[in-house]
Design a protein around this motif. Structure first.
Motif, mmCIF file in Angstrom:
data_model
loop_
_atom_site.group_PDB
_atom_site.id
_atom_site.type_symbol
_atom_site.label_atom_id
_atom_site.label_comp_id
_atom_site.label_asym_id
_atom_site.label_seq_id
_atom_site.Cartn_x
_atom_site.Cartn_y
_atom_site.Cartn_z
ATOM 1 N N MET A 1 66.756 -18.112 14.566
ATOM 2 C CA MET A 1 68.026 -17.383 14.868
ATOM 3 C C MET A 1 68.019 -16.844 16.198
ATOM 4 S SD MET A 1 68.710 -15.078 11.508
ATOM 5 C CE MET A 1 69.765 -14.175 12.559
ATOM 6 N N ARG A 2 68.275 -17.566 17.292
ATOM 7 C CA ARG A 2 68.344 -17.328 18.824
ATOM 8 C C ARG A 2 67.128 -16.040 19.035
ATOM 9 N NH1 ARG A 2 72.832 -13.967 17.687
ATOM 10 N NH2 ARG A 2 72.760 -14.357 15.941
ATOM 11 N N GLY A 3 66.249 -16.330 18.591
ATOM 12 C CA GLY A 3 64.922 -15.265 18.884
ATOM 13 C C GLY A 3 65.097 -13.961 18.161
ATOM 14 N N LYS A 4 66.346 -13.813 17.242
ATOM 15 C CA LYS A 4 66.569 -12.501 16.792
ATOM 16 C C LYS A 4 66.353 -12.540 15.409
ATOM 17 C CE LYS A 4 70.668 -9.803 15.756
ATOM 18 N NZ LYS A 4 70.291 -9.277 14.490
ATOM 19 N N ARG A 5 65.781 -11.383 14.900
ATOM 20 C CA ARG A 5 65.444 -11.323 13.558
ATOM 21 C C ARG A 5 66.559 -10.444 12.818
ATOM 22 N NH1 ARG A 5 59.294 -9.477 14.106
ATOM 23 N NH2 ARG A 5 58.389 -11.433 14.423
ATOM 24 N N LEU A 6 66.825 -10.716 11.468
ATOM 25 C CA LEU A 6 67.773 -10.076 10.719
ATOM 26 C C LEU A 6 67.318 -8.771 10.449
ATOM 27 C CD1 LEU A 6 70.595 -10.941 10.052
ATOM 28 C CD2 LEU A 6 69.430 -12.042 7.873
ATOM 29 N N LEU A 7 67.907 -7.661 10.574
ATOM 30 C CA LEU A 7 67.446 -6.378 10.225
ATOM 31 C C LEU A 7 67.957 -5.861 8.939
ATOM 32 C CD1 LEU A 7 65.709 -3.935 11.144
ATOM 33 C CD2 LEU A 7 67.678 -3.103 12.465
ATOM 34 N N MET A 8 67.150 -5.976 8.004
ATOM 35 C CA MET A 8 67.860 -5.710 6.451
ATOM 36 C C MET A 8 66.827 -4.661 5.874
ATOM 37 S SD MET A 8 70.158 -8.232 6.155
ATOM 38 C CE MET A 8 70.315 -8.289 4.302
ATOM 39 N N ILE A 9 66.833 -3.636 6.789
ATOM 40 C CA ILE A 9 66.038 -2.475 6.158
ATOM 41 C C ILE A 9 67.203 -1.451 5.664
ATOM 42 C CG2 ILE A 9 63.898 -2.651 7.781
ATOM 43 C CD1 ILE A 9 65.068 -0.362 9.467
ATOM 44 N N PRO A 10 66.939 -0.315 4.725
ATOM 45 C CA PRO A 10 68.167 0.563 4.733
ATOM 46 C C PRO A 10 68.407 1.480 5.770
ATOM 47 C CG PRO A 10 65.981 0.925 3.438
ATOM 48 C CD PRO A 10 65.511 -0.006 4.426
ATOM 49 N N GLY A 11 68.728 0.937 6.703
ATOM 50 C CA GLY A 11 69.402 1.607 7.771
ATOM 51 C C GLY A 11 68.241 1.871 9.177
ATOM 52 N N PRO A 12 68.396 1.629 10.222
ATOM 53 C CA PRO A 12 69.683 0.756 10.795
ATOM 54 C C PRO A 12 69.868 -0.453 10.256
ATOM 55 C CG PRO A 12 68.108 1.257 12.584
ATOM 56 C CD PRO A 12 67.410 1.976 11.313
ATOM 57 N N ILE A 13 70.913 -1.113 10.135
ATOM 58 C CA ILE A 13 71.288 -2.364 9.713
ATOM 59 C C ILE A 13 71.868 -3.256 10.860
ATOM 60 C CG2 ILE A 13 72.023 -1.330 7.369
ATOM 61 C CD1 ILE A 13 74.842 -1.517 8.201
ATOM 62 N N GLU A 14 72.290 -4.516 10.408
ATOM 63 C CA GLU A 14 73.059 -5.408 11.430
ATOM 64 C C GLU A 14 74.562 -4.681 11.444
ATOM 65 O OE1 GLU A 14 72.208 -8.182 12.936
ATOM 66 O OE2 GLU A 14 70.038 -7.762 12.247
ATOM 67 N N PHE A 15 74.932 -4.809 12.697
ATOM 68 C CA PHE A 15 76.128 -4.455 13.044
ATOM 69 C C PHE A 15 77.119 -5.372 13.586
ATOM 70 C CE2 PHE A 15 73.270 -0.850 14.016
ATOM 71 C CZ PHE A 15 73.474 -0.073 13.010
ATOM 72 N N THR A 16 78.578 -5.491 13.264
ATOM 73 C CA THR A 16 79.432 -6.306 13.996
ATOM 74 C C THR A 16 79.280 -6.426 15.462
ATOM 75 O OG1 THR A 16 81.241 -4.831 13.824
ATOM 76 C CG2 THR A 16 80.861 -6.009 11.813
ATOM 77 N N ASP A 17 79.709 -7.620 15.895
ATOM 78 C CA ASP A 17 79.823 -7.865 17.288
ATOM 79 C C ASP A 17 80.786 -7.021 17.958
ATOM 80 O OD1 ASP A 17 78.107 -9.968 16.950
ATOM 81 O OD2 ASP A 17 79.541 -11.568 17.226
ATOM 82 N N GLU A 18 81.876 -6.654 16.952
ATOM 83 C CA GLU A 18 82.873 -6.060 17.893
ATOM 84 C C GLU A 18 82.401 -4.432 17.884
ATOM 85 O OE1 GLU A 18 83.297 -7.821 15.124
ATOM 86 O OE2 GLU A 18 84.567 -9.266 16.053
#
Ligand code: PMP
Length: 388
Positions: A1-18
């Motif tokens: 994934m582009r060297g990026k790990r998905l952050l699936m903790i109960p906050g902070p979370i993944e944010f939208t590009d916008e």
């Protein structure tokens, strides 16, 4: 994934590009007309997200704990009797915040993963005259969701002000602040609201503001005093500049963008999407033989899940899951900390993120030596998503 790990903790979370793009813009003056408009819109949109047309929003730089203190400091005075509905780690914190501001705290107890019943709370409210009651909507240490509607009604019937800690709930779990009679609902930016950490937010209803205005003692915190913040919020909403403490300009602008995205989805659709994602995630974990900290299915939150490790597996597995591309959180409740882990599935996370998470858990747990039918968890989660 582009060297990026998905952050699936109960906050902070993944944010939208916008939202992320907004945080990276050149910082405007806090009295720039563009910022004044963005702040004004953010405050207006909060009312629609909280479903609180009558409420007064506050946005202050800080974390969720500051939002707790912004609520408590302004509506409690030394010697006030308050009731805390026990839910876990964060309701204990709320009790501490109350004590810090001189309140006398009673607690309605519960066992880990469960919550006091509305009847038990009504009984306590009937036994003594309380001024304020706090409810943790989702205690992030257990993943159990409180019946805010029922509990807030009990408080209202007893003439008691209700504070809802919605840090792990607002914009993910159903909350209808005005309809349910919740007097203060608070949160932080980094969870289901979908904005990087740094904003404390709350909406205070008319009764909470009346209680604040009728205070006999000054607020025991300079930074938290609504007297300082209320004119600022009112000014920005009237599209005028005002100053007490420098606002977190980039985060407030990102908040406006995120609230816009939330409202575009629609609150009912958003509550349904979170419930579906949580159900799919739980189906995956159950297919691997795991059970959850909440003692009954209907208590399981939509914003995060808290599964117990299966026999023979411990927190070391989280590193293996991270190596598979997904970051999860360990346990938090001090009494069971080493026995369970936590996954946030809120905000923008939907089928792609949740399925990636279930897959990484399968691969990581297999590497840790846990024996199960590889692929069964992904299939179970897929089945829920495809049924809709
Ligand atoms: N209340 C709840 C329910 C939370 O989940 C959290 C954060 N995990 C807090 C309060 C405190 O928020 P913060 O860490 O942003 O201070």
């Amino acid at each position: 994934m582009r060297g990026k790990r998905l952050l699936m903790i109960p906050g902070p979370i993944e944010f939208t590009d916008e939202v992320l793009a907004e945080t990276g813009k050149s910082t405007l003056s806090h009295v720039d007309p563009v910022f004044i408009e963005d702040f004004g819109q953010a405050l207006e949109k909060m009312r629609s997200v909280w479903l609180s047309p009558k409420g007064q929003p506050f946005v202050v730089a800080g974390s969720g704990t500051l939002a707790m203190e912004l609520a408590v400091a302004n509506v409690t005075e030394p010697g006030d009797e308050v009731l805390v509905v026990n839910a876990g780690y964060f309701s204990d914190r709320m009790a501490d915040v109350f004590r810090t501001h001189g309140a006398k705290v009673d607690i309605v107890p519960s066992v880990i993963g469960d919550l006091p019943t509305v009847e038990a709370v009504r009984k306590r409210l009937g036994a003594k005259k309380y001024k304020v009651m706090s409810i943790t909507h989702v205690d992030t240490s257990t993943g159990a969701r409180a019946d805010v509607r029922g509990l807030a009604a009990a408080a209202r019937d007893a003439g008691v002000l209700s504070i809802v800690d919605g840090v792990c709930a607002v914009a993910g779990e159903e909350l209808r602040q005005d309809e349910w009679g919740v007097d203060i609902a608070l949160t932080a930016s980094q969870k289901a609201l979908g904005v990087p950490p740094g904003l404390a937010l709350l909406i205070a209803g008319p009764r909470a503001l009346d209680v604040f205005r009728a205070r006999k003692h000054p607020v025991g915190s300079y930074y938290c005093d609504w007297k300082n913040w209320l004119p600022v919020m009112e000014a920005y909403e009237a599209r005028k500049a005002a100053y007490f403490g420098t606002p977190a300009v980039n985060l407030v602008r990102a908040l406006k963008v995120s609230l816009g995205q939330i409202l575009e989805e629609g609150m009912d659709a958003r509550f349904r999407r979170h419930a579906l994602g949580a159900r799919a995630f739980r189906a995956g974990m159950k297919a691997m033989g795991m059970s959850f900290v909440p003692v009954r299915e209907e208590l399981c939150a939509s914003t995060l899940s808290a599964p117990f490790y299966p026999e023979g597996i411990d927190a070391g597995v989280l590193r293996l899951v991270a190596a598979e591309g997904v970051v999860l959180a360990g346990g938090l409740h001090p009494e069971i900390k080493s026995k369970y882990f936590r996954i946030g599935h809120m905000g923008m996370s939907e089928a792609p993120e949740i399925l990636a998470t279930v897959g990484a858990i399968e691969r990581g747990f297999a590497k840790a030596g846990y024996r199960f039918e590889m692929g069964a968890a992904s299939a179970a989660a897929q089945a829920i998503f495809s049924e809709g």
